[in-house]
Design a protein around this motif. Sequence first.
Motif, PDB file in Angstrom:
ATOM      1  N   VAL A 157       0.723  -0.959   0.010  1.00 45.36           N
ATOM      2  CA  VAL A 157      -0.347   0.246  -0.649  1.00 45.36           C
ATOM      3  C   VAL A 157       0.856   1.324   0.151  1.00 45.36           C
ATOM      4  O   VAL A 157       0.366   2.993  -0.234  1.00 45.36           O
ATOM      5  CB  VAL A 157      -0.440  -0.031   1.508  1.00 45.36           C
ATOM      6  N   PHE A 158       2.087   0.915   0.709  1.00 41.23           N
ATOM      7  CA  PHE A 158       3.191   2.345   0.774  1.00 41.23           C
ATOM      8  C   PHE A 158       3.836   2.551   0.033  1.00 41.23           C
ATOM      9  O   PHE A 158       5.144   3.438  -0.114  1.00 41.23           O
ATOM     10  CB  PHE A 158       3.418   2.476   2.388  1.00 41.23           C
ATOM     11  N   VAL A 159       3.636   2.323  -1.052  1.00 41.46           N
ATOM     12  CA  VAL A 159       4.940   1.864  -1.817  1.00 41.46           C
ATOM     13  C   VAL A 159       5.176   3.593  -2.537  1.00 41.46           C
ATOM     14  O   VAL A 159       6.368   3.564  -3.193  1.00 41.46           O
ATOM     15  CB  VAL A 159       5.490   0.547  -2.927  1.00 41.46           C
ATOM     16  N   GLY A 195       8.950  -3.790  -2.615  1.00 41.96           N
ATOM     17  CA  GLY A 195       9.714  -3.005  -3.128  1.00 41.96           C
ATOM     18  C   GLY A 195      10.682  -3.370  -4.332  1.00 41.96           C
ATOM     19  O   GLY A 195      11.021  -3.080  -4.710  1.00 41.96           O
ATOM     20  N   THR A 196       9.677  -5.034  -4.662  1.00 43.07           N
ATOM     21  CA  THR A 196      10.422  -5.366  -6.231  1.00 43.07           C
ATOM     22  C   THR A 196       9.254  -6.120  -7.637  1.00 43.07           C
ATOM     23  O   THR A 196       9.950  -5.789  -7.923  1.00 43.07           O
ATOM     24  CB  THR A 196      11.189  -5.931  -5.917  1.00 43.07           C
ATOM     25  N   SER A 197       8.780  -6.305  -6.194  1.00 42.93           N
ATOM     26  CA  SER A 197       6.916  -6.634  -7.394  1.00 42.93           C
ATOM     27  C   SER A 197       6.587  -5.571  -8.072  1.00 42.93           C
ATOM     28  O   SER A 197       7.213  -4.892  -8.638  1.00 42.93           O
ATOM     29  CB  SER A 197       6.317  -7.536  -6.180  1.00 42.93           C
ATOM     30  N   LEU A 198       4.966  -6.273  -7.990  1.00 42.00           N
ATOM     31  CA  LEU A 198       4.474  -5.620  -9.120  1.00 42.00           C
ATOM     32  C   LEU A 198       3.986  -4.849  -8.629  1.00 42.00           C
ATOM     33  O   LEU A 198       4.704  -3.101  -9.895  1.00 42.00           O
ATOM     34  CB  LEU A 198       3.042  -6.430  -9.265  1.00 42.00           C
ATOM     35  N   ALA A 199       3.614  -3.510  -7.725  1.00 40.04           N
ATOM     36  CA  ALA A 199       3.424  -2.460  -7.371  1.00 40.04           C
ATOM     37  C   ALA A 199       5.283  -1.009  -7.897  1.00 40.04           C
ATOM     38  O   ALA A 199       4.586  -0.289  -8.001  1.00 40.04           O
ATOM     39  CB  ALA A 199       3.064  -1.969  -5.920  1.00 40.04           C
ATOM     40  N   ILE A 203      -1.945  12.267  -0.994  1.00 37.83           N
ATOM     41  CA  ILE A 203      -2.150  11.105  -0.796  1.00 37.83           C
ATOM     42  C   ILE A 203      -3.487  10.625  -0.420  1.00 37.83           C
ATOM     43  O   ILE A 203      -4.341   9.223  -0.752  1.00 37.83           O
ATOM     44  CB  ILE A 203      -1.032   9.795  -0.475  1.00 37.83           C
ATOM     45  N   ALA A 204      -3.782  10.760   1.049  1.00 37.98           N
ATOM     46  CA  ALA A 204      -5.065   9.998   1.721  1.00 37.98           C
ATOM     47  C   ALA A 204      -5.625   9.973   1.337  1.00 37.98           C
ATOM     48  O   ALA A 204      -7.260  10.504   1.006  1.00 37.98           O
ATOM     49  CB  ALA A 204      -5.232  11.009   3.121  1.00 37.98           C
ATOM     50  N   LEU A 245      -2.889   4.920  -6.644  1.00 39.75           N
ATOM     51  CA  LEU A 245      -3.867   3.695  -7.019  1.00 39.75           C
ATOM     52  C   LEU A 245      -3.726   2.202  -7.268  1.00 39.75           C
ATOM     53  O   LEU A 245      -3.992   1.392  -7.148  1.00 39.75           O
ATOM     54  CB  LEU A 245      -4.832   4.022  -7.799  1.00 39.75           C
ATOM     55  N   VAL A 246      -2.030   2.304  -8.491  1.00 42.04           N
ATOM     56  CA  VAL A 246      -1.702   1.255  -8.557  1.00 42.04           C
ATOM     57  C   VAL A 246      -1.140   0.159  -6.708  1.00 42.04           C
ATOM     58  O   VAL A 246      -1.616  -0.987  -6.942  1.00 42.04           O
ATOM     59  CB  VAL A 246      -0.876   1.212  -9.179  1.00 42.04           C
ATOM     60  N   SER A 247      -0.355   0.564  -5.943  1.00 43.61           N
ATOM     61  CA  SER A 247      -0.285   0.199  -5.215  1.00 43.61           C
ATOM     62  C   SER A 247      -1.782  -0.187  -4.349  1.00 43.61           C
ATOM     63  O   SER A 247      -2.021  -2.005  -4.098  1.00 43.61           O
ATOM     64  CB  SER A 247      -0.137   1.468  -4.176  1.00 43.61           C
ATOM     65  N   LEU A 248      -2.461   0.902  -4.333  1.00 41.07           N
ATOM     66  CA  LEU A 248      -3.549   0.262  -3.940  1.00 41.07           C
ATOM     67  C   LEU A 248      -3.919  -0.712  -4.185  1.00 41.07           C
ATOM     68  O   LEU A 248      -4.879  -1.956  -3.482  1.00 41.07           O
ATOM     69  CB  LEU A 248      -4.628   1.280  -3.138  1.00 41.07           C
TER      70      LEU A 248
END
Length: 420
Positions: free
Chosen positions: A80-82, A131-135, A228-229, A363-366
Amino acid sequence: MNAPHAGPTADEKIIDETSIRYEGWPIVGVCFLVATFAWAAGFYGQGVYLAELQRVHGWPASLISTATTCYYLFSAVLVVFVSEAIRTLGPRRLLIMGIIAIAAGTALVGQVTSPWQLYVAYALIAFGWAGTSLAAINNTLGLWFDKKRGMAISLALNGASCGGILGVPLLVGAIGKFGFPATSIGAALVIVIVAIPAILIWVGRPPKRTLPPADAFATAPAPAVQSIAQMRRAAFGSLSFWTITVPFAMLLIAQVGFIVHQISFLDPIMGRERASIAVALMTVMAVVGRVLFGFVVDRMDQRKAAAVSAISQAVALIVMVNTRNEVTLFTASAVFGFSVGNMITLPTLIVQREFSAAAFGVLVSLVTAICQFTYAFGPGIIGLLRDVFGSYVVPFYACAALQMIAAAIVLVRGKAPQAV
């Protein structure tokens, strides 16, 4: 008084994403490499760790599977925080920290002697996975690409499939020759030695754009800058957000659940060796599907493409539970695999098309976090249904039903573009 059409400043560049010399394409290569290591160690490697920990320590599968589920849930929270992490640290530092964490966890998982140590190792891998995957990859590439973002993401995420095609056989072969503890340390060293120099060399400061992204050319006044919020709160009230998140969460429950149980399903029918070939075929087809899709995805209706992909996977599952013919099972595995990679890529691309550029990373991270939190339960649900009903017929029909429902939901559109 500022000139309305001033030329680019010294820090800005004319960006031509179609040029082979564009500085963003080496970033795609680095993200491909990062994805290969992330999925090999953090996703496909989970099955290898489970088997080895059972063999070495005699721990029950339920104990190890619980740790795996906790790993996925914890990393979903971190994902979520990426977006904030990239804004604060920059893409280079985030990727390096992710690589170090996933390598440290991989090294440690081969040295554990008690269950609590496994949770520590998985916590490190969870930080690395976030820290390395999709988001992380989507957010990183979003800094360099706009018009060609779909192709860039599709090409980079082929590394995820390579992590399964290359990583798992190499891990299994090395464990057989050198043992699990030595192999886990060796794998960690390879990850660090190969990935970190590539990140340091090619991942620098993203370009400043002289023109806004395509979705900013609107007649309405630009919306006020949101925190962001505020972006997250607005997304939760958006129909478009939920008709992306809910169907893809359902699709990934079915997809991840099937992938984890595929060998167990095929083993009694064709044997372990040929079942492994079917898994490899599915993974290769995921690469083929991603590459072909990458060339046209920016010009097509992505929601309709998601619906068609979902239906094709549902049909493949229904075929598999109604045949024992090996050729048919191989064919159905290939059809299922063709959409495996695209199911991971499509949510990002729909978010890009239907929401503002400023909200893309958040939004991508969420969406990624919600989907990961949900699919963490997929393998367990399918395993439970298999135990209750005594076969994979009911679980796979349930997966097919989820995919059909998701195909209908994803076609529901909100107002676009969203000013969130």
